[in-house]
Design a protein around this motif. Structure first.
Motif, mmCIF file in Angstrom:
data_model
loop_
_atom_site.group_PDB
_atom_site.id
_atom_site.type_symbol
_atom_site.label_atom_id
_atom_site.label_comp_id
_atom_site.label_asym_id
_atom_site.label_seq_id
_atom_site.Cartn_x
_atom_site.Cartn_y
_atom_site.Cartn_z
ATOM 1 N N THR A 1 -29.576 -0.719 -41.962
ATOM 2 C CA THR A 1 -28.470 -0.745 -41.645
ATOM 3 C C THR A 1 -28.491 0.235 -40.512
ATOM 4 O OG1 THR A 1 -28.474 1.096 -43.018
ATOM 5 C CG2 THR A 1 -27.821 -0.622 -43.542
ATOM 6 N N ASP A 2 -26.789 -0.294 -39.214
ATOM 7 C CA ASP A 2 -26.904 1.023 -38.425
ATOM 8 C C ASP A 2 -25.927 1.824 -38.922
ATOM 9 O OD1 ASP A 2 -25.935 2.261 -36.557
ATOM 10 O OD2 ASP A 2 -26.274 0.583 -35.067
ATOM 11 N N ASN A 3 -25.561 3.163 -39.663
ATOM 12 C CA ASN A 3 -24.862 4.119 -40.267
ATOM 13 C C ASN A 3 -23.546 3.664 -39.011
ATOM 14 O OD1 ASN A 3 -25.606 3.853 -42.358
ATOM 15 N ND2 ASN A 3 -26.707 6.055 -42.034
ATOM 16 N N ALA A 4 -24.071 4.303 -37.414
ATOM 17 C CA ALA A 4 -22.697 4.607 -36.600
ATOM 18 C C ALA A 4 -21.990 3.266 -36.372
ATOM 19 C CB ALA A 4 -23.837 4.874 -35.499
ATOM 20 N N LYS A 5 -22.760 1.937 -36.274
ATOM 21 C CA LYS A 5 -21.805 1.303 -36.583
ATOM 22 C C LYS A 5 -21.015 0.307 -37.698
ATOM 23 C CE LYS A 5 -23.931 -1.044 -32.588
ATOM 24 N NZ LYS A 5 -24.791 -2.340 -31.762
ATOM 25 N N ASN A 6 -21.830 1.067 -38.967
ATOM 26 C CA ASN A 6 -21.147 0.890 -40.404
ATOM 27 C C ASN A 6 -21.148 -1.229 -40.707
ATOM 28 O OD1 ASN A 6 -19.868 2.115 -42.897
ATOM 29 N ND2 ASN A 6 -18.311 0.901 -42.630
ATOM 30 N N THR A 7 -22.734 -1.196 -40.345
ATOM 31 C CA THR A 7 -22.776 -1.799 -40.310
ATOM 32 C C THR A 7 -24.725 -2.304 -41.148
ATOM 33 O OG1 THR A 7 -21.655 -3.153 -38.350
ATOM 34 C CG2 THR A 7 -23.944 -4.411 -38.738
ATOM 35 N N MET A 8 -24.875 -3.468 -41.752
ATOM 36 C CA MET A 8 -25.594 -3.732 -42.879
ATOM 37 C C MET A 8 -26.588 -5.493 -41.733
ATOM 38 S SD MET A 8 -25.324 -5.375 -46.576
ATOM 39 C CE MET A 8 -23.824 -4.551 -47.040
ATOM 40 N N TYR A 9 -27.495 -5.216 -41.829
ATOM 41 C CA TYR A 9 -28.232 -6.822 -40.367
ATOM 42 C C TYR A 9 -29.193 -7.214 -42.297
ATOM 43 C CZ TYR A 9 -26.154 -4.885 -37.027
ATOM 44 O OH TYR A 9 -25.571 -3.748 -36.283
ATOM 45 N N LEU A 10 -29.470 -7.963 -41.641
ATOM 46 C CA LEU A 10 -30.378 -9.379 -42.172
ATOM 47 C C LEU A 10 -31.572 -10.032 -41.319
ATOM 48 C CD1 LEU A 10 -32.077 -9.705 -45.810
ATOM 49 C CD2 LEU A 10 -30.373 -11.678 -45.749
#
Length: 129
Positions: free
Chosen positions: A72-81
């Motif tokens: 996850t990247d909290n600064a971008k409010n994005t999760m990745y796989l």
């Protein structure tokens, strides 16, 4: 607007890699249990990974351990796989989701989110042999 938007799916040969993204708006991912799920043609949706917001503990589907890594990247409010060494059996529509808590199903130990609030629209991953 409250939504989850996945991207990054596509066609890849067996052994290849893809990175999926899930951008959240209207949610602060850090406040929720989050996860990745997939649904293959003719099969039920299954949990691939989830993470508890309370302590950051995570669960992976056994068949993807060592090949898939979520982040996850909290600064971008994005999760990745990040999906490496893909297999034809990984072919599915992949969804991200948010909810109350991340746990595992009794018996199968498949990751699941209780109190699901929202799914994304899904992104198709096709792995050719």
């Amino acid at each position: 607007e409250v939504q989850l938007v996945e991207s990054g799916g596509g066609l890849v040969q067996a052994g290849g890699s893809l990175r999926l993204s899930c951008a959240a708006s209207g949610y602060i991912l850090d406040d929720y249990a989050i996860g990745w799920f997939r649904q293959a043609p003719g099969k039920e949706r299954e949990g691939v990974w989830c993470m508890r917001s309370k302590d950051g503990s995570t669960h992976y589907l056994d068949s993807v351990l060592g090949r898939f890594t979520a982040a996850t990247d909290n600064a971008k409010n994005t999760m990745y796989l990040q999906m490496n060494n893909l297999e034809p059996e990984d072919t599915a529509v992949y969804y991200c989701a948010v909810g109350e808590t991340c746990t595992v199903a009794a018996g199968t130990k498949m990751p699941l989110i209780k109190g699901l609030e929202r799914w994304g629209q899904g992104t198709l991953v096709t792995v050719s042999s």
